[in-house]
Scaffold this motif. Structure first.
Motif, PDB file in Angstrom:
ATOM      1  N   LEU A 157      -4.446  -0.365   3.225  1.00  0.00           N
ATOM      2  CA  LEU A 157      -4.911   0.971   3.594  1.00  0.00           C
ATOM      3  C   LEU A 157      -3.953   1.615   4.595  1.00  0.00           C
ATOM      4  CD1 LEU A 157      -7.011   3.176   3.372  1.00  0.00           C
ATOM      5  CD2 LEU A 157      -8.410   1.940   5.053  1.00  0.00           C
ATOM      6  N   GLU A 158      -3.436   0.829   5.523  1.00  0.00           N
ATOM      7  CA  GLU A 158      -2.454   1.358   6.478  1.00  0.00           C
ATOM      8  C   GLU A 158      -1.219   1.873   5.754  1.00  0.00           C
ATOM      9  OE1 GLU A 158       0.558  -0.186  10.013  1.00  0.00           O
ATOM     10  OE2 GLU A 158      -1.220  -1.392   9.545  1.00  0.00           O
ATOM     11  N   GLY A 159      -0.730   1.119   4.786  1.00  0.00           N
ATOM     12  CA  GLY A 159       0.425   1.558   4.016  1.00  0.00           C
ATOM     13  C   GLY A 159       0.147   2.836   3.250  1.00  0.00           C
ATOM     14  N   ALA A 160      -1.074   2.946   2.698  1.00  0.00           N
ATOM     15  CA  ALA A 160      -1.451   4.158   1.968  1.00  0.00           C
ATOM     16  C   ALA A 160      -1.437   5.366   2.899  1.00  0.00           C
ATOM     17  CB  ALA A 160      -2.837   3.981   1.353  1.00  0.00           C
ATOM     18  N   ALA A 204      -7.493   9.142  -3.535  1.00  0.00           N
ATOM     19  CA  ALA A 204      -8.638   8.341  -3.096  1.00  0.00           C
ATOM     20  C   ALA A 204      -8.218   6.877  -3.073  1.00  0.00           C
ATOM     21  CB  ALA A 204      -9.829   8.526  -4.028  1.00  0.00           C
ATOM     22  N   VAL A 205      -8.584   6.188  -1.994  1.00  0.00           N
ATOM     23  CA  VAL A 205      -8.318   4.753  -1.891  1.00  0.00           C
ATOM     24  C   VAL A 205      -9.650   4.018  -1.933  1.00  0.00           C
ATOM     25  CG1 VAL A 205      -7.328   2.895  -0.513  1.00  0.00           C
ATOM     26  CG2 VAL A 205      -6.239   5.148  -0.522  1.00  0.00           C
ATOM     27  N   VAL A 206      -9.811   3.150  -2.912  1.00  0.00           N
ATOM     28  CA  VAL A 206     -11.014   2.328  -3.023  1.00  0.00           C
ATOM     29  C   VAL A 206     -10.729   1.033  -2.285  1.00  0.00           C
ATOM     30  CG1 VAL A 206     -12.700   1.299  -4.573  1.00  0.00           C
ATOM     31  CG2 VAL A 206     -11.444   3.355  -5.271  1.00  0.00           C
ATOM     32  N   ALA A 207     -11.407   0.834  -1.148  1.00  0.00           N
ATOM     33  CA  ALA A 207     -11.048  -0.275  -0.246  1.00  0.00           C
ATOM     34  C   ALA A 207     -12.292  -0.874   0.389  1.00  0.00           C
ATOM     35  CB  ALA A 207     -10.104   0.224   0.853  1.00  0.00           C
ATOM     36  N   GLY A 208     -12.192  -2.153   0.711  1.00  0.00           N
ATOM     37  CA  GLY A 208     -13.270  -2.825   1.417  1.00  0.00           C
ATOM     38  C   GLY A 208     -13.349  -4.276   0.997  1.00  0.00           C
ATOM     39  N   PRO A 209     -14.073  -5.087   1.725  1.00  0.00           N
ATOM     40  CA  PRO A 209     -14.599  -4.810   3.066  1.00  0.00           C
ATOM     41  C   PRO A 209     -13.466  -4.644   4.093  1.00  0.00           C
ATOM     42  CG  PRO A 209     -15.666  -6.725   2.060  1.00  0.00           C
ATOM     43  CD  PRO A 209     -14.452  -6.417   1.241  1.00  0.00           C
ATOM     44  N   ALA A 210     -13.713  -3.822   5.081  1.00  0.00           N
ATOM     45  CA  ALA A 210     -12.682  -3.520   6.074  1.00  0.00           C
ATOM     46  C   ALA A 210     -12.309  -4.727   6.920  1.00  0.00           C
ATOM     47  CB  ALA A 210     -13.158  -2.382   6.969  1.00  0.00           C
ATOM     48  N   SER A 211     -13.175  -5.746   6.944  1.00  0.00           N
ATOM     49  CA  SER A 211     -12.902  -6.935   7.764  1.00  0.00           C
ATOM     50  C   SER A 211     -11.808  -7.810   7.171  1.00  0.00           C
ATOM     51  CB  SER A 211     -14.181  -7.764   7.917  1.00  0.00           C
ATOM     52  OG  SER A 211     -14.665  -8.176   6.641  1.00  0.00           O
ATOM     53  N   ILE A 212     -11.441  -7.596   5.906  1.00  0.00           N
ATOM     54  CA  ILE A 212     -10.402  -8.401   5.264  1.00  0.00           C
ATOM     55  C   ILE A 212      -9.047  -7.833   5.661  1.00  0.00           C
ATOM     56  CG2 ILE A 212      -9.426  -9.163   3.076  1.00  0.00           C
ATOM     57  CD1 ILE A 212     -12.199  -9.007   1.874  1.00  0.00           C
ATOM     58  N   GLY A 215       0.815  -1.207   0.000  1.00  0.00           N
ATOM     59  CA  GLY A 215       0.000   0.000   0.000  1.00  0.00           C
ATOM     60  C   GLY A 215       0.849   1.258   0.000  1.00  0.00           C
ATOM     61  N   TYR A 216       1.934   1.195   0.744  1.00  0.00           N
ATOM     62  CA  TYR A 216       2.863   2.332   0.802  1.00  0.00           C
ATOM     63  C   TYR A 216       3.495   2.578  -0.571  1.00  0.00           C
ATOM     64  CZ  TYR A 216       6.854   5.191   2.246  1.00  0.00           C
ATOM     65  OH  TYR A 216       7.778   6.201   2.361  1.00  0.00           O
ATOM     66  N   LEU A 217       3.920   1.513  -1.251  1.00  0.00           N
ATOM     67  CA  LEU A 217       4.514   1.642  -2.576  1.00  0.00           C
ATOM     68  C   LEU A 217       3.550   2.278  -3.565  1.00  0.00           C
ATOM     69  CD1 LEU A 217       6.390  -1.762  -3.100  1.00  0.00           C
ATOM     70  CD2 LEU A 217       7.437   0.498  -2.946  1.00  0.00           C
ATOM     71  N   ALA A 218       2.302   1.819  -3.528  1.00  0.00           N
ATOM     72  CA  ALA A 218       1.306   2.307  -4.479  1.00  0.00           C
ATOM     73  C   ALA A 218       1.079   3.802  -4.331  1.00  0.00           C
ATOM     74  CB  ALA A 218       0.001   1.543  -4.298  1.00  0.00           C
ATOM     75  N   VAL A 219       0.822   4.246  -3.108  1.00  0.00           N
ATOM     76  CA  VAL A 219       0.488   5.654  -2.896  1.00  0.00           C
ATOM     77  C   VAL A 219       1.731   6.529  -2.980  1.00  0.00           C
ATOM     78  CG1 VAL A 219      -0.480   7.307  -1.239  1.00  0.00           C
ATOM     79  CG2 VAL A 219      -1.600   5.101  -1.614  1.00  0.00           C
ATOM     80  N   PHE A 253      -6.044   4.833  -5.771  1.00  0.00           N
ATOM     81  CA  PHE A 253      -5.419   3.542  -5.470  1.00  0.00           C
ATOM     82  C   PHE A 253      -6.529   2.569  -5.144  1.00  0.00           C
ATOM     83  CE2 PHE A 253      -3.474   1.001  -1.768  1.00  0.00           C
ATOM     84  CZ  PHE A 253      -3.165  -0.069  -2.588  1.00  0.00           C
ATOM     85  N   ALA A 254      -6.716   1.570  -5.985  1.00  0.00           N
ATOM     86  CA  ALA A 254      -7.699   0.515  -5.735  1.00  0.00           C
ATOM     87  C   ALA A 254      -6.968  -0.679  -5.122  1.00  0.00           C
ATOM     88  CB  ALA A 254      -8.393   0.099  -7.026  1.00  0.00           C
ATOM     89  N   VAL A 255      -7.513  -1.224  -4.042  1.00  0.00           N
ATOM     90  CA  VAL A 255      -6.764  -2.229  -3.280  1.00  0.00           C
ATOM     91  C   VAL A 255      -6.699  -3.592  -3.957  1.00  0.00           C
ATOM     92  CG1 VAL A 255      -7.154  -1.089  -1.071  1.00  0.00           C
ATOM     93  CG2 VAL A 255      -8.756  -2.861  -1.858  1.00  0.00           C
ATOM     94  N   ASN A 256      -7.369  -3.763  -5.098  1.00  0.00           N
ATOM     95  CA  ASN A 256      -7.049  -4.905  -5.945  1.00  0.00           C
ATOM     96  C   ASN A 256      -7.317  -4.530  -7.397  1.00  0.00           C
ATOM     97  OD1 ASN A 256      -9.778  -5.366  -6.507  1.00  0.00           O
ATOM     98  ND2 ASN A 256      -9.741  -7.508  -5.923  1.00  0.00           N
ATOM     99  N   ASP A 257      -6.822  -5.325  -8.319  1.00  0.00           N
ATOM    100  CA  ASP A 257      -6.906  -4.978  -9.732  1.00  0.00           C
ATOM    101  C   ASP A 257      -8.326  -5.050 -10.269  1.00  0.00           C
ATOM    102  OD1 ASP A 257      -4.242  -4.367 -10.049  1.00  0.00           O
ATOM    103  OD2 ASP A 257      -3.678  -6.337 -10.838  1.00  0.00           O
ATOM    104  N   LEU A 258      -9.169  -5.922  -9.716  1.00  0.00           N
ATOM    105  CA  LEU A 258     -10.542  -5.994 -10.200  1.00  0.00           C
ATOM    106  C   LEU A 258     -11.261  -4.673  -9.957  1.00  0.00           C
ATOM    107  CD1 LEU A 258     -11.621  -9.602  -9.098  1.00  0.00           C
ATOM    108  CD2 LEU A 258     -10.695  -8.829 -11.290  1.00  0.00           C
ATOM    109  N   LEU A 259     -11.088  -4.103  -8.777  1.00  0.00           N
ATOM    110  CA  LEU A 259     -11.654  -2.786  -8.499  1.00  0.00           C
ATOM    111  C   LEU A 259     -11.076  -1.744  -9.452  1.00  0.00           C
ATOM    112  CD1 LEU A 259     -11.567  -2.675  -4.578  1.00  0.00           C
ATOM    113  CD2 LEU A 259     -13.623  -2.684  -6.008  1.00  0.00           C
ATOM    114  N   ALA A 260      -9.760  -1.802  -9.653  1.00  0.00           N
ATOM    115  CA  ALA A 260      -9.104  -0.821 -10.523  1.00  0.00           C
ATOM    116  C   ALA A 260      -9.629  -0.916 -11.948  1.00  0.00           C
ATOM    117  CB  ALA A 260      -7.593  -1.025 -10.489  1.00  0.00           C
ATOM    118  N   VAL A 261      -9.847  -2.129 -12.449  1.00  0.00           N
ATOM    119  CA  VAL A 261     -10.382  -2.303 -13.801  1.00  0.00           C
ATOM    120  C   VAL A 261     -11.772  -1.671 -13.896  1.00  0.00           C
ATOM    121  CG1 VAL A 261     -11.258  -4.012 -15.438  1.00  0.00           C
ATOM    122  CG2 VAL A 261      -9.017  -4.336 -14.378  1.00  0.00           C
ATOM    123  N   GLY A 262     -12.596  -1.863 -12.861  1.00  0.00           N
ATOM    124  CA  GLY A 262     -13.925  -1.261 -12.867  1.00  0.00           C
ATOM    125  C   GLY A 262     -13.864   0.254 -12.874  1.00  0.00           C
ATOM    126  N   VAL A 263     -12.994   0.826 -12.037  1.00  0.00           N
ATOM    127  CA  VAL A 263     -12.821   2.280 -12.017  1.00  0.00           C
ATOM    128  C   VAL A 263     -12.380   2.773 -13.390  1.00  0.00           C
ATOM    129  CG1 VAL A 263     -11.450   4.179 -11.062  1.00  0.00           C
ATOM    130  CG2 VAL A 263     -12.307   2.375  -9.545  1.00  0.00           C
TER     131      VAL A 263
END
Length: 334
Positions: free
Chosen positions: A195-198, A180-188, A164-168, A241-251
């Motif tokens: 998100l902490e790294g970001a 903006a960080v697209v993240a969730g669910p927070a329980s994962i 996460g740190y590298l990405a941001v 920053f989308a926390v996985n590529d599937l989210l990023a592809v959708g964005v």
């Protein structure tokens, strides 16, 4: 069903000879092996491998439970595990928890009933009671893409905080300041770590801000909905920053379609996480944080095979790698 005894009678040999043909053909003359195999084919005999394993006290099956079998990252993890298992004449039984504790529990119960050699798992939550019961029953557990130092389980993972740190940090280096960080669910836990790294990266820049956009699932559809909201926003972020590529592809699908009025990366830089194969083939090739997915699966099997002897490392952590493509490699923001 045709039994070993039926094969022996039809072939005119003893039950022990049929057993040797199946398990130790080198102990039987070639002519007898050929005759018994011909009878097996004619009768359609299929040996009960589960019963044989039960008698031997050793299974040839490994259970693997992942968060989402539809995610190409976990498909690569499974492929690595299958390749390594095949080298040891073992098979992998794959289950997808779909981020559901109930589905995860059902697969663990099934694997326990099957008396698998061991279980490789990316846990849905921090509640590991079911895994401890498996371990107590003599079925070793290996954590995959997850590290819990306080637990006794062996594990193989990637440093997601660093990822996460590298990405941001990369976005900030490109001159972007409204992140903006697209993240969730927070329980994962992996999501929380990224998100902490970001947040750590943004904290190093007093003029930078970070907005967290929570989603219910790590899917393309969820990413597309977020991308549409960003596209229509009056004060949109200049980087995502989308926390996985599937989210990023959708964005990306929402931002980069013709007539959207938003340019990637000129107006909004975008980076994902996992570096799935499709990331390099999107309409704007996607920057991402690469995880050694296939190596995670292979290493997990190695840890499982070492478990009975207590040999080797107990915790293996790989470092993520920044992969820069066109979605962040354009002109810097002013």
């Amino acid at each position: 069903m045709v039994s070993v005894k039926d094969v022996a009678v039809a072939a005119g040999v003893s039950v022990g000879t049929v057993s040797n043909v199946l398990n130790h053909p080198d102990k039987v003359s070639p002519a007898t092996v050929q005759r018994v195999q011909q009878v097996i084919a004619e009768l359609g005999f299929v040996r009960n491998d589960a019963a044989r394993q039960l008698r031997a006290g050793r299974s040839r099956s490994i259970g693997l439970v992942v968060l989402d079998v539809g995610n190409p990252f976990f498909a690569e993890v499974a492929r690595g595990a299958e390749q390594r298992a095949a080298e040891e004449n073992l098979v992998v039984l794959l289950g997808g928890a779909d981020q559901s504790p109930e589905r995860e529990s059902a697969y663990l119960d099934l694997f326990r009933e099957q008396r698998v050699l061991g279980v490789l798992i990316t846990p849905v939550s921090d509640d590991l009671a079911a895994l401890r019961r498996l371990d107590a029953a003599g079925i070793p557990v290996i954590l995959v893409d997850r590290e819990m130092p306080e637990e006794s389980f062996r594990s193989v993972s990637v440093d997601d905080v660093e990822g996460g740190y590298l990405a941001v940090s990369h976005l900030l280096e490109r001159g972007r300041r409204r992140i903006a960080v697209v993240a969730g669910p927070a329980s994962i836990p992996q999501v929380a770590d990224r998100l902490e790294g970001a947040r750590r990266a943004v904290a190093e820049h007093s003029d930078a801000t970070l907005e967290v956009i929570e989603v219910a699932a790590l899917t393309v559809l969820e990413g597309r909905e977020v991308g549409e909201r960003i596209r229509l926003a009056q004060d949109r972020p200049d980087a995502v920053f989308a926390v996985n590529d599937l989210l990023a592809v959708g964005v990306l699908q929402a931002l980069a379609f013709a007539g959207s009025g938003v340019r990637v990366p000129e107006d909004v830089a975008l980076i994902g996480y996992d570096d799935i194969d499709f990331a390099a083939s999107t309409v704007v090739p996607l920057s991402s944080i690469r995880q050694p997915a296939r190596m995670l699966g292979r290493t997990a099997v190695d840890l499982l095979l070492a478990e009975p002897e207590g040999a080797g490392e107990r915790t293996i952590r790989y470092r993520p790698e920044l992969v820069v493509r066109e979605s962040t490699a354009g002109v810097s923001a002013n």
